[in-house]
Design an enzyme around this catalytic site. Structure first.
Site, PDB file in Angstrom:
ATOM      1  N   HIS A 196       3.998   1.542  14.804  1.00  0.00           N
ATOM      2  CA  HIS A 196       4.286   0.177  14.370  1.00  0.00           C
ATOM      3  C   HIS A 196       3.768  -0.859  15.361  1.00  0.00           C
ATOM      4  O   HIS A 196       3.261  -1.907  14.985  1.00  0.00           O
ATOM      5  CB  HIS A 196       5.790   0.006  14.182  1.00  0.00           C
ATOM      6  CG  HIS A 196       6.265   0.647  12.919  1.00  0.00           C
ATOM      7  ND1 HIS A 196       7.564   1.014  12.703  1.00  0.00           N
ATOM      8  CD2 HIS A 196       5.593   0.991  11.805  1.00  0.00           C
ATOM      9  CE1 HIS A 196       7.662   1.547  11.509  1.00  0.00           C
ATOM     10  NE2 HIS A 196       6.483   1.552  10.944  1.00  0.00           N
ATOM     11  N   CYS A 492     -11.380   3.880   4.762  1.00  0.00           N
ATOM     12  CA  CYS A 492     -10.296   2.908   4.601  1.00  0.00           C
ATOM     13  C   CYS A 492      -9.107   3.200   5.513  1.00  0.00           C
ATOM     14  O   CYS A 492      -8.075   2.566   5.405  1.00  0.00           O
ATOM     15  CB  CYS A 492      -9.838   2.831   3.142  1.00  0.00           C
ATOM     16  SG  CYS A 492      -9.097   4.361   2.555  1.00  0.00           S
TER      17      CYS A 492
HETATM   18  C1  PEP Z   1      -5.279   7.196   5.398  1.00  0.00           C
HETATM   19  O1  PEP Z   1      -4.645   8.252   5.351  1.00  0.00           O
HETATM   20  O2  PEP Z   1      -6.197   6.977   6.216  1.00  0.00           O
HETATM   21  C2  PEP Z   1      -4.941   6.095   4.479  1.00  0.00           C
HETATM   22  C3  PEP Z   1      -5.678   4.998   4.415  1.00  0.00           C
HETATM   23  O3  PEP Z   1      -3.832   6.255   3.712  1.00  0.00           O
HETATM   24  P1  PEP Z   1      -2.339   5.948   4.239  1.00  0.00           P
HETATM   25  O4  PEP Z   1      -2.462   5.374   5.621  1.00  0.00           O
HETATM   26  O5  PEP Z   1      -1.750   5.031   3.245  1.00  0.00           O
HETATM   27  O6  PEP Z   1      -1.746   7.324   4.219  1.00  0.00           O
END
Ligand code: PEP
Ligand code: MG
Length: 556
Positions: A196, A492
């Protein structure tokens, strides 16, 4: 403010940790007092009734302070984290456990501490998302004990001049309360890349280095230079050098504030800059991005006893589609399980939820939840007149990809993809792309599954470093598959927000980078500073490295 530990030699040289919020800063260290400040002084116990009342009121005061901070927080990430924490502090089970402790002879402070410890243990045992909340309980305990003792709830120092804050760890509430005008940078001994503190420091634009061993040995007043991208804290600098670093940092901030335009390398090769969002509310900021690269839809499903109705879903998706910057929106279908448990799904408890029924796997038991969501996305797209890209989380096999594509296409969704978060999917990227139109690499989960480390594990944060060459090798596998198929492959996860790594990812062949709005300008600038040939050279060097530090050095 703490006194420097007696008899300790001052730290000389460079301390290394994980750079989690890019930016340069220099200034005098000011250490945050740790929780031991709360243990001082005797406590005169009153009657059990008064003690129980004091303890419960203190918990409620902690809850109120957290919800007040949530209300004031400008960043949606901060609001969500603090609201959740406030909710836990007001949990009737926590109050009951405090009252029981008082009945068993404890005074208010011990009753709070013991109750929080018990809840903490239960959360750690539950793992995943719950284990992540465990650190939040320490903050709740500290706030409640401070309230009972009539002490200030936050131990953030205020030396009366700008400073580099050094702490063992920082609670979400303290991170939100930081004033970026006086806190030049944050350095913590604990914490990981997806903690966080990291997420909030980045959202607030404060350079931060976490998991920095030895940081608390730094003496108050020591001048340090902090590099929030490289994860370095350098001592031995003088006033003049510090002033120079701050001047350059200010110039860079001004430059970035006005940066616009699409993502391009210096020689014009496009790399789309996209946003990670959780709802239409995240699209309010004035950021020049080319669309949304990850719309996390689970916020709509959290804290629900029943699945949201079709109409409610259509409205939420349509609101995002109508507020879009740019021309792309990538919607991720529900990513439930492990760090995002959803009670309404009624899934059985698992001993190891991160390796269990999560993401697209939920559709095995509850296909109607996925089908309704796809119906809602398709309806919202028709209403808003947009053509969304839709992807599934945690896809592992070609058969899963094919099944997801069939369900989506049968509803008129033309662009169907998958997140690559499991090494098995990265290794079969070419075959996945035979079924799908695009891939998006989720480096947060791909790191945890590649290096076999819980993504919230602060102590093993070095293994979660997105510069781990093994992780980069898997990204390369996906990008190569995309190039061969002529289909887009984006990133992402949090790695996309690292301005040093962005050119490396582009050099690997990644076609888009998706991140929170505040990270976009620095990534845009980093891409614009290199030609594609330089990006490719940096990528090759990073892949050849034996570890993250070497990868960074080679790529830099
Ligand atoms: C990831 O796993 O990199 C992702 C973008 O999904 P989350 O962080 O929502 O699990
Ligand atoms: Mg993920």
């Amino acid at each position: 403010m703490n006194e420097a530990p007696e008899g300790r030699t001052p730290v000389i040289g460079t301390l290394r940790g994980l750079g989690v919020s890019p930016g340069l800063a220099a200034g005098p260290v000011c250490r945050m007092e740790d929780a031991s400040r709360l243990s001082g002084g005797p406590w005169t116990a009153a009657s059990p009734a008064v003690e129980a009342d004091t303890a419960v009121r203190a918990l409620l005061a902690a809850s109120l302070s957290l919800s007040a901070l949530a209300e004031k927080a400008a960043e949606p990430e901060a609001r969500a984290i603090l609201e959740a924490q406030s909710f836990i502090a007001a949990d009737p089970l926590l109050q009951e456990s405090v009252e029981e402790n008082v009945r068993n002879g404890m005074h208010a402070l011990d009753a709070i501490t013991a109750a929080c410890a018990r809840h903490r243990e239960a959360l750690v045992a539950a793992g995943g998302y719950f284990a992540e909340r465990a650190a939040d309980l320490d903050d709740i305990r500290n706030r409640a004990v401070a309230a009972a003792r009539n002490l200030p709830m936050s131990a953030l120092p205020d030396p009366g001049h700008p400073f580099v804050l050094v702490a063992e760890d920082l609670s979400p509430a303290d991170t939100v309360a930081l004033d970026p005008a006086t806190v030049l940078a944050v350095v913590t001994e604990k914490g990981g890349p997806t903690s966080h503190t990291a997420i909030l420091a980045r959202a607030r634009g404060v350079p931060a280095v976490v998991a920095c061993r030895g940081a608390r040995e730094l003496r108050d007043g020591t001048l340090v230079a902090v590099d929030g991208a490289l994860g370095e804290v350098r001592t031995g600098i003088g006033e003049e050098e510090a002033a120079g670093i701050m001047r350059r940092a200010a110039e860079k901030r001004d430059r970035l504030r006005t940066s616009t335009g699409p993502g391009r390398t210096a020689d014009g090769h496009p790399v789309k800059l996209l946003l990670n969002i959780g709802s239409a509310a995240d699209l309010g900021t004035e950021v020049a991005a080319e669309g949304v690269g990850l719309f996390r839809t689970e916020f709509l499903f959290l804290d629900r006893r029943t699945a949201p109705e079709m109409d409610e879903q259509v409205a939420a998706y349509e609101a995002v589609f109508r507020a879009l910057p740019g021309d792309r929106v990538v919607v991720r279908t529900l990513d439930a399980g492990t760090d995002k448990p959803l009670p309404f799904l009624g899934l059985p408890e698992e001993t190891n939820p991160a390796l269990g029924v999560r993401g697209l796997r939920v559709a095995r038991a509850r296909p109607e939840v996925l089908d309704t969501q796809l119906d809602a996305i398709a309806a919202a797209a028709r209403a808003a007149g947009v053509r969304p890209w839709v992807m599934a989380p945690m896809v592992t096999t070609v058969a899963e990809a094919a099944d997801f594509a069939r369900r989506a296409r049968s509803r008129g969704i033309a662009d169907v993809g998958a997140m690559v978060e499991v090494p098995a999917a990265a290794l079969r990227a070419s075959r996945l792309l035979a079924e799908l139109d695009f891939l998006s690499v989720g480096t947060n989960d791909l790191s945890q599954y590649t290096c076999a480390v819980d993504r919230q594990h602060g102590e093993l944060a070095d293994l979660l470093d997105p510069w781990q060459p093994a992780l980069l090798r898997l990204v390369a596998e996906c990008a190569d598959a995309g190039r061969r198929a002529g289909k887009p492959v984006g990133v992402c996860g949090e790695a996309a927000a690292d301005p040093l790594l962005a050119p490396v990812l582009a050099g690997l062949g990644v076609t888009s980078l998706s991140m929170s709005a505040l990270s976009v300008p620095a990534v845009r600038e980093a891409l614009a500073a290199r030609t594609m040939a330089e990006c490719e050279h940096a990528a090759r060097s990073a892949l050849e490295a034996d570890g993250p530090a070497e990868a960074r050095r080679h790529a830099g």
